[in-house]
Design a protein around this motif. Structure first.
Motif, PDB file in Angstrom:
ATOM      1  N   SER A 241      -1.090  10.323 -19.567  1.00 56.23           N
ATOM      2  CA  SER A 241      -2.262  11.060 -19.732  1.00 56.23           C
ATOM      3  C   SER A 241      -1.892  12.481 -19.978  1.00 56.23           C
ATOM      4  O   SER A 241      -1.036  13.055 -19.516  1.00 56.23           O
ATOM      5  CB  SER A 241      -2.437  11.079 -18.361  1.00 56.23           C
ATOM      6  N   ILE A 242      -2.766  13.021 -21.122  1.00 54.01           N
ATOM      7  CA  ILE A 242      -2.490  14.109 -21.441  1.00 54.01           C
ATOM      8  C   ILE A 242      -3.668  15.151 -21.295  1.00 54.01           C
ATOM      9  O   ILE A 242      -5.011  14.602 -21.907  1.00 54.01           O
ATOM     10  CB  ILE A 242      -2.116  14.257 -23.092  1.00 54.01           C
ATOM     11  N   GLU A 243      -3.653  16.045 -20.746  1.00 53.85           N
ATOM     12  CA  GLU A 243      -4.799  16.987 -20.237  1.00 53.85           C
ATOM     13  C   GLU A 243      -4.237  18.416 -19.963  1.00 53.85           C
ATOM     14  O   GLU A 243      -3.336  18.843 -19.700  1.00 53.85           O
ATOM     15  CB  GLU A 243      -5.191  16.535 -18.715  1.00 53.85           C
ATOM     16  N   HIS A 263       5.631   4.809 -11.238  1.00 50.89           N
ATOM     17  CA  HIS A 263       6.445   4.122 -12.139  1.00 50.89           C
ATOM     18  C   HIS A 263       5.773   3.676 -13.456  1.00 50.89           C
ATOM     19  O   HIS A 263       6.674   3.353 -14.478  1.00 50.89           O
ATOM     20  CB  HIS A 263       7.047   2.986 -11.372  1.00 50.89           C
ATOM     21  N   LEU A 264       4.539   3.690 -13.453  1.00 57.73           N
ATOM     22  CA  LEU A 264       3.800   3.561 -14.761  1.00 57.73           C
ATOM     23  C   LEU A 264       3.102   4.530 -15.474  1.00 57.73           C
ATOM     24  O   LEU A 264       3.069   4.312 -16.745  1.00 57.73           O
ATOM     25  CB  LEU A 264       3.002   2.206 -14.381  1.00 57.73           C
ATOM     26  N   VAL A 265       2.631   5.418 -14.577  1.00 55.38           N
ATOM     27  CA  VAL A 265       1.668   6.193 -15.511  1.00 55.38           C
ATOM     28  C   VAL A 265       2.175   7.703 -15.049  1.00 55.38           C
ATOM     29  O   VAL A 265       2.663   8.194 -14.253  1.00 55.38           O
ATOM     30  CB  VAL A 265       0.188   6.323 -14.624  1.00 55.38           C
ATOM     31  N   GLN A 266       2.187   8.281 -16.399  1.00 58.86           N
ATOM     32  CA  GLN A 266       2.927   9.859 -16.345  1.00 58.86           C
ATOM     33  C   GLN A 266       1.685  10.753 -16.569  1.00 58.86           C
ATOM     34  O   GLN A 266       0.865  10.504 -17.819  1.00 58.86           O
ATOM     35  CB  GLN A 266       3.929  10.160 -17.258  1.00 58.86           C
ATOM     36  N   ILE A 267       1.473  11.972 -16.192  1.00 63.68           N
ATOM     37  CA  ILE A 267       0.526  12.913 -16.408  1.00 63.68           C
ATOM     38  C   ILE A 267       1.315  14.232 -16.886  1.00 63.68           C
ATOM     39  O   ILE A 267       2.102  14.719 -16.180  1.00 63.68           O
ATOM     40  CB  ILE A 267      -0.386  13.044 -14.935  1.00 63.68           C
ATOM     41  N   THR A 268       0.840  14.552 -17.912  1.00 60.42           N
ATOM     42  CA  THR A 268       1.384  15.977 -18.638  1.00 60.42           C
ATOM     43  C   THR A 268       0.234  16.830 -18.893  1.00 60.42           C
ATOM     44  O   THR A 268      -0.895  16.342 -19.328  1.00 60.42           O
ATOM     45  CB  THR A 268       2.279  15.614 -19.802  1.00 60.42           C
ATOM     46  N   GLN A 269       0.504  18.069 -18.652  1.00 61.51           N
ATOM     47  CA  GLN A 269      -0.278  19.045 -18.978  1.00 61.51           C
ATOM     48  C   GLN A 269      -0.192  19.763 -20.433  1.00 61.51           C
ATOM     49  O   GLN A 269       1.002  20.363 -20.580  1.00 61.51           O
ATOM     50  CB  GLN A 269      -0.399  20.247 -18.048  1.00 61.51           C
TER      51      GLN A 269
END
Length: 348
Positions: A241-243, A263-269
């Motif tokens: 996810s890119i926000e 373990h499956l979803v990564q959030i990046t700013q």
């Protein structure tokens, strides 16, 4: 240039006239009419290339050898000149001897093709390499799996007396591996048995899983992240996810932790326009029509061919040719696009 033999103006005119005559003949083998480069051009070329003593400079269509001589005199690098015209070969060798650079510069008379090595994968009984060797004297390596075709190819090479140029090997083309994905356990067991029977376990791998688990879903402008959480819960696929908004990033990370999907979803700013999307197999967009176009213009060249792009409500302007499917319900539309495999990302 110290190593170059002097040629009178009349002699140069006569030589150039003969060069044109050779070039215009129907039997011409020359790629161009010879015009020697001036010192300023050669100096600029060497300034850009920055040759080192450890380098080897190839000059294809070497003419009188002036480029190699300059490189050897100024940078002490080795050189190999390839020239077809016998008069120029003789003149180049004389220039090299005059400059006392024979320990660094070598001039050969041959067609450029003879420097090539041609690989033929899945070669059959081998006609391509034989033709290349006969016509252009280039080396060739033939790779064929079928033993009968390998034997026939070797016989053809021997018959043509080209064993010094063409080599035939029996093997699978390297790097061509296969992976099968199947959900049904009975078919998985049968496929694995077939692979073992064919003794191809070193090349073919069969896995039992849903196809979605091979995907990596990117959500650009992800908000507090519902798309990736749903995809991970239902299909066990990875997501990034890119926000840009820090408040939404914090909320999205909390939602992922709550769902125990870290373990499956990564959030990046990050600004979505700067994102590295080269590993994405699916891209989700819910922006505006202008936003979609702007994002695709920014990241399109980074997308792999075949990547699926799903947009909510707003289509991608100029991508009509790449539209695969449209779903509409309750005045809302979902658009599915695919990055072209052959021609790459299309821009308007």
């Amino acid at each position: 240039m110290a190593g170059l033999a002097n040629k009178s103006a009349l002699g140069q005119i006569i030589f150039e006239a003969r060069s044109w005559m050779r070039y215009l003949l129907p039997t011409n083998k020359y790629l161009a009419v010879y015009y020697p480069s001036g010192d300023s051009v050669i100096n600029r070329m060497l300034q850009l290339a920055k040759p080192q003593p450890s380098d080897t400079l190839f000059d294809l269509g070497a003419g009188d050898g002036r480029v190699l001589i300059a490189a050897a005199e100024k940078h002490q690098c080795k050189g190999l000149g390839v020239e077809l015209c016998p008069e120029l070969v003789a003149e180049a060798r004389a220039n090299v001897d005059k400059a006392k650079l024979g320990h660094l510069v070598q001039i050969t008379q041959q067609v450029r093709w003879r420097l090539d090595t041609l690989f033929d994968l899945g070669a059959g009984y081998e006609r391509v390499l034989i033709a290349a060797a006969e016509r252009h004297q280039c080396k060739g390596l033939s790779i064929e799996l079928c033993p009968e075709l390998v034997a026939e190819a070797r016989a053809n090479v021997d018959k043509a007396k080209l064993g010094h140029l063409v080599q035939i090997t029996q093997q699978q083309q390297r790097g061509i591996n296969a992976r099968g994905v199947e959900l049904c356990p009975e078919l998985v067991a049968e496929a694995r048995a077939n692979v073992d029977k064919a003794k191809l376990g070193h090349l073919v791998q069969i896995t039992q899983q849903v196809r979605w688990r091979l995907d990596t879903l990117f959500d650009l402008g992800a908000g507090y992240e519902r798309v990736l959480i749903a995809a991970a819960e239902r299909h066990q696929c990875k997501g990034l996810s890119i926000e840009l908004c820090p408040e939404l990033v914090a909320e999205a990370r909390a939602n992922v932790d709550k769902a125990k999907l870290g373990h499956l979803v990564q959030i990046t700013q990050q600004d979505a326009q700067d994102a590295d999307v080269s590993s994405a197999t699916i891209l989700a967009l819910y922006l505006s029509e202008i936003g979609n176009r702007k994002i695709i213009d920014s990241i399109g060249p980074k997308l792999q061919p075949g990547t699926r792009i799903v947009t909510h409500y707003f289509p991608i302007e100029g991508w009509e040719k790449n539209l695969v499917k449209t779903c509409s319900k309750d005045n809302l539309s979902i658009y599915l696009y695919r990055v072209p495999i052959a021609e790459g990302v299309q821009k308007k």
